[in-house]
Design a protein around this motif. Structure first.
Motif, PDB file in Angstrom:
ATOM      1  N   GLN A   1      18.618  23.755 -48.898  1.00  0.00           N
ATOM      2  CA  GLN A   1      18.768  23.782 -47.447  1.00  0.00           C
ATOM      3  C   GLN A   1      17.450  23.476 -46.727  1.00  0.00           C
ATOM      4  OE1 GLN A   1      21.800  24.138 -46.334  1.00  0.00           O
ATOM      5  NE2 GLN A   1      21.308  23.972 -44.170  1.00  0.00           N
ATOM      6  N   LEU A   2      16.347  24.044 -47.206  1.00  0.00           N
ATOM      7  CA  LEU A   2      15.054  23.774 -46.558  1.00  0.00           C
ATOM      8  C   LEU A   2      14.689  22.299 -46.634  1.00  0.00           C
ATOM      9  CD1 LEU A   2      12.770  26.782 -47.599  1.00  0.00           C
ATOM     10  CD2 LEU A   2      13.904  26.373 -45.418  1.00  0.00           C
TER      11      LEU A   2
ATOM     12  N   ALA B   1      14.030  19.522 -43.626  1.00  0.00           N
ATOM     13  CA  ALA B   1      12.791  18.739 -43.539  1.00  0.00           C
ATOM     14  C   ALA B   1      13.082  17.246 -43.557  1.00  0.00           C
ATOM     15  CB  ALA B   1      11.867  19.125 -44.703  1.00  0.00           C
ATOM     16  N   ILE B   2      14.017  16.809 -44.394  1.00  0.00           N
ATOM     17  CA  ILE B   2      14.363  15.381 -44.468  1.00  0.00           C
ATOM     18  C   ILE B   2      14.947  14.899 -43.150  1.00  0.00           C
ATOM     19  CG2 ILE B   2      15.975  13.754 -45.529  1.00  0.00           C
ATOM     20  CD1 ILE B   2      15.630  15.357 -48.153  1.00  0.00           C
ATOM     21  N   ALA B   3      15.869  15.694 -42.564  1.00  0.00           N
ATOM     22  CA  ALA B   3      16.505  15.298 -41.304  1.00  0.00           C
ATOM     23  C   ALA B   3      15.457  15.116 -40.200  1.00  0.00           C
ATOM     24  CB  ALA B   3      17.545  16.340 -40.898  1.00  0.00           C
ATOM     25  N   ARG B   4      14.513  16.035 -40.124  1.00  0.00           N
ATOM     26  CA  ARG B   4      13.504  15.961 -39.065  1.00  0.00           C
ATOM     27  C   ARG B   4      12.441  14.907 -39.355  1.00  0.00           C
ATOM     28  NH1 ARG B   4      11.638  22.052 -38.137  1.00  0.00           N
ATOM     29  NH2 ARG B   4      10.174  20.955 -36.731  1.00  0.00           N
ATOM     30  N   ALA B   5      12.065  14.755 -40.634  1.00  0.00           N
ATOM     31  CA  ALA B   5      11.018  13.789 -40.982  1.00  0.00           C
ATOM     32  C   ALA B   5      11.480  12.360 -40.755  1.00  0.00           C
ATOM     33  CB  ALA B   5      10.586  13.985 -42.432  1.00  0.00           C
TER      34      ALA B   5
ATOM     35  N   ASP C   1       7.642  26.709 -39.424  1.00  0.00           N
ATOM     36  CA  ASP C   1       9.100  26.626 -39.370  1.00  0.00           C
ATOM     37  C   ASP C   1       9.750  26.900 -40.723  1.00  0.00           C
ATOM     38  OD1 ASP C   1       8.803  25.891 -36.732  1.00  0.00           O
ATOM     39  OD2 ASP C   1       8.901  23.736 -37.149  1.00  0.00           O
ATOM     40  N   PHE C   2       8.979  26.835 -41.795  1.00  0.00           N
ATOM     41  CA  PHE C   2       9.567  26.922 -43.137  1.00  0.00           C
ATOM     42  C   PHE C   2       9.029  28.072 -43.991  1.00  0.00           C
ATOM     43  CE2 PHE C   2       9.848  22.463 -41.824  1.00  0.00           C
ATOM     44  CZ  PHE C   2      11.164  22.167 -42.093  1.00  0.00           C
ATOM     45  N   GLU C   3       7.810  28.472 -43.770  1.00  0.00           N
ATOM     46  CA  GLU C   3       7.141  29.409 -44.679  1.00  0.00           C
ATOM     47  C   GLU C   3       7.867  30.749 -44.780  1.00  0.00           C
ATOM     48  OE1 GLU C   3       2.489  30.256 -45.804  1.00  0.00           O
ATOM     49  OE2 GLU C   3       3.037  29.913 -43.696  1.00  0.00           O
ATOM     50  N   ALA C   4       8.490  31.189 -43.703  1.00  0.00           N
ATOM     51  CA  ALA C   4       9.166  32.489 -43.725  1.00  0.00           C
ATOM     52  C   ALA C   4      10.367  32.514 -44.663  1.00  0.00           C
ATOM     53  CB  ALA C   4       9.611  32.850 -42.303  1.00  0.00           C
ATOM     54  N   PHE C   5      10.888  31.356 -45.007  1.00  0.00           N
ATOM     55  CA  PHE C   5      12.076  31.286 -45.867  1.00  0.00           C
ATOM     56  C   PHE C   5      11.723  31.036 -47.335  1.00  0.00           C
ATOM     57  CE2 PHE C   5      13.167  29.785 -41.603  1.00  0.00           C
ATOM     58  CZ  PHE C   5      14.218  30.652 -41.281  1.00  0.00           C
ATOM     59  N   MET C   6      10.439  31.028 -47.670  1.00  0.00           N
ATOM     60  CA  MET C   6      10.015  30.746 -49.045  1.00  0.00           C
ATOM     61  C   MET C   6       9.758  32.047 -49.792  1.00  0.00           C
ATOM     62  SD  MET C   6       7.339  27.621 -48.383  1.00  0.00           S
ATOM     63  CE  MET C   6       7.821  26.176 -47.442  1.00  0.00           C
TER      64      MET C   6
ATOM     65  N   ILE D   1      23.551  18.929 -40.569  1.00  0.00           N
ATOM     66  CA  ILE D   1      22.130  19.236 -40.364  1.00  0.00           C
ATOM     67  C   ILE D   1      21.590  18.210 -39.374  1.00  0.00           C
ATOM     68  CG2 ILE D   1      19.846  19.345 -41.427  1.00  0.00           C
ATOM     69  CD1 ILE D   1      22.813  19.806 -43.644  1.00  0.00           C
ATOM     70  N   GLU D   2      21.191  18.673 -38.184  1.00  0.00           N
ATOM     71  CA  GLU D   2      20.754  17.766 -37.123  1.00  0.00           C
ATOM     72  C   GLU D   2      19.231  17.722 -37.061  1.00  0.00           C
ATOM     73  OE1 GLU D   2      22.622  19.087 -33.579  1.00  0.00           O
ATOM     74  OE2 GLU D   2      24.638  18.431 -34.197  1.00  0.00           O
ATOM     75  N   SER D   3      18.723  16.532 -36.744  1.00  0.00           N
ATOM     76  CA  SER D   3      17.273  16.357 -36.678  1.00  0.00           C
ATOM     77  C   SER D   3      16.701  16.769 -35.332  1.00  0.00           C
ATOM     78  CB  SER D   3      16.922  14.892 -36.935  1.00  0.00           C
ATOM     79  OG  SER D   3      17.390  14.091 -35.861  1.00  0.00           O
ATOM     80  N   GLY D   4      17.533  16.688 -34.292  1.00  0.00           N
ATOM     81  CA  GLY D   4      17.045  16.965 -32.944  1.00  0.00           C
ATOM     82  C   GLY D   4      16.534  15.707 -32.280  1.00  0.00           C
ATOM     83  N   ASP D   5      15.836  14.867 -33.033  1.00  0.00           N
ATOM     84  CA  ASP D   5      15.304  13.623 -32.460  1.00  0.00           C
ATOM     85  C   ASP D   5      16.393  12.595 -32.234  1.00  0.00           C
ATOM     86  OD1 ASP D   5      12.837  14.788 -32.630  1.00  0.00           O
ATOM     87  OD2 ASP D   5      12.348  13.854 -34.566  1.00  0.00           O
TER      88      ASP D   5
END
Length: 330
Positions: free
Chosen positions: A263-264, A268-272, A238-243, A289-293
């Motif tokens: 932003q990355l 990550a903080i929101a989801r973690a 989910d993140f590697e493509a933006f690095m 920034i929404e976590s989804g959970d």
């Protein structure tokens, strides 16, 4: 001084135009005379300008005296013959006899007062000071017309804080500000920092402070950094493509250095931590920034509680971009 210099520049420009016109109209026979006249006009204007500058600086100055005028000896005619010479009987002039002047005979001349020449160094310093003052005034005027990004940003942010009834918590601008601001709010919300001591790599000098990692008042940002780096590693697709650098190198900077978060890291903080993050921008906008959970939580009060508010500055802080924490006003 500024008005005087402006007039001097105009007079010099006008004289230069006259000199140019005279030299254009000169012929081969008149060129020398016109050149001499142009040189004289330039000298007179330069001397007058220097004299006016000296007078403005409080000095009394006159043009320098070129020499004494009309020295003459008593009883002498203009052509040097003695006025007492008489014509001989045959009408021819008798030879004039010249005697040395007696003590009663003196030199008659028109006296001139020799005054001090203008101090050209002081004049140059005065001109330089006037030019520097003019440049400073111009720079100040230009600066007054520039957009006050710092003031506008602070004003817009405070208006949003007031509207949403939020209180700002200052975070140290040391490169850890994003993670420190998140740690501060996670602790206040009672959600915990969720650090895994076995995965938090510390330098030898800080091993004795391991117990402070879970405290947002001390090294809480370390826990948030470790959780963020581990989440990115575990969800690299989910993140590697933006690095712009290898994943291992990127996450190592997050975990062990003062690398700024962006932003990355927010994603990550929101989801973690399972929280929604609202970031108030300098122009008053709110980025979500929404976590989804969090949407899966049925308890509405719990869902509202799991929201982190951050203030993002671009111009207010001298070191650059900065995050502060925001809490609800009591």
């Amino acid at each position: 001084m500024e008005d005087l210099q402006a007039r001097h520049r105009k007079e010099q420009k006008d004289l230069q135009a006259r000199i140019t016109q005279k030299k254009k109209s000169a012929t081969k026979k008149t060129r020398r005379g016109i050149n001499d006249e142009c040189d004289r006009l330039q000298r007179e204007l330069t001397d007058r300008h220097q004299s006016e500058i000296a007078e403005l600086n409080g000095e009394t100055s006159e043009l320098p005296v070129d020499g004494l005028e009309d020295l003459s000896i008593n009883d002498k005619s203009p052509n040097g013959a003695n006025e007492n010479s008489k014509s001989g009987p045959d009408g021819e002039a008798a030879t004039a006899t010249t005697e040395p002047p007696t003590s009663s005979q003196t030199l008659n001349y028109t006296p001139h007062t020799h005054t001090k020449k203008p101090n050209r160094q002081k004049a140059r310093l005065a001109r330089r000071a006037a030019e520097q003052a003019a440049q400073a005034a111009q720079a100040e005027e230009e600066a007054s017309k520039l957009t006050n990004h710092r003031g506008n940003e602070k004003e817009a942010m405070e208006a949003v804080f007031k509207q949403l009834k939020l209180k700002e918590v200052d975070i140290n601008p040391d490169g850890h500000c994003l993670f420190s601001a998140v740690a501060c709010q996670l602790d206040e919300m009672g959600l915990g920092l969720k650090p895994d001591p076995e995965r938090i790599v510390l330098q030898p000098a800080t091993l004795s402070r391991m117990e402070t990692v879970v405290s947002p008042r001390h090294d809480g940002y370390r826990a948030v950094r470790a959780v963020t780096a581990d989440f990115i590693t575990e969800n690299k697709d989910d993140f590697e493509a933006f690095m712009e650098e290898p994943l291992e190198q990127y996450t190592r900077k997050i975990k062990l250095t003062a690398e700024w978060g962006g932003q990355l890291e927010l994603q990550a903080i929101a989801r973690a931590y399972g929280v929604n993050i609202n970031v108030i921008q300098g122009d008053g906008r709110i980025e979500k920034i929404e976590s989804g959970d969090a949407d899966d939580i049925e308890d509405e009060e719990e869902r509202k509680r799991r929201v982190i508010w951050l203030a993002y500055y671009r111009h207010t802080y001298g070191l650059g971009e900065h995050y502060n924490a925001l809490t609800a006003q009591v």
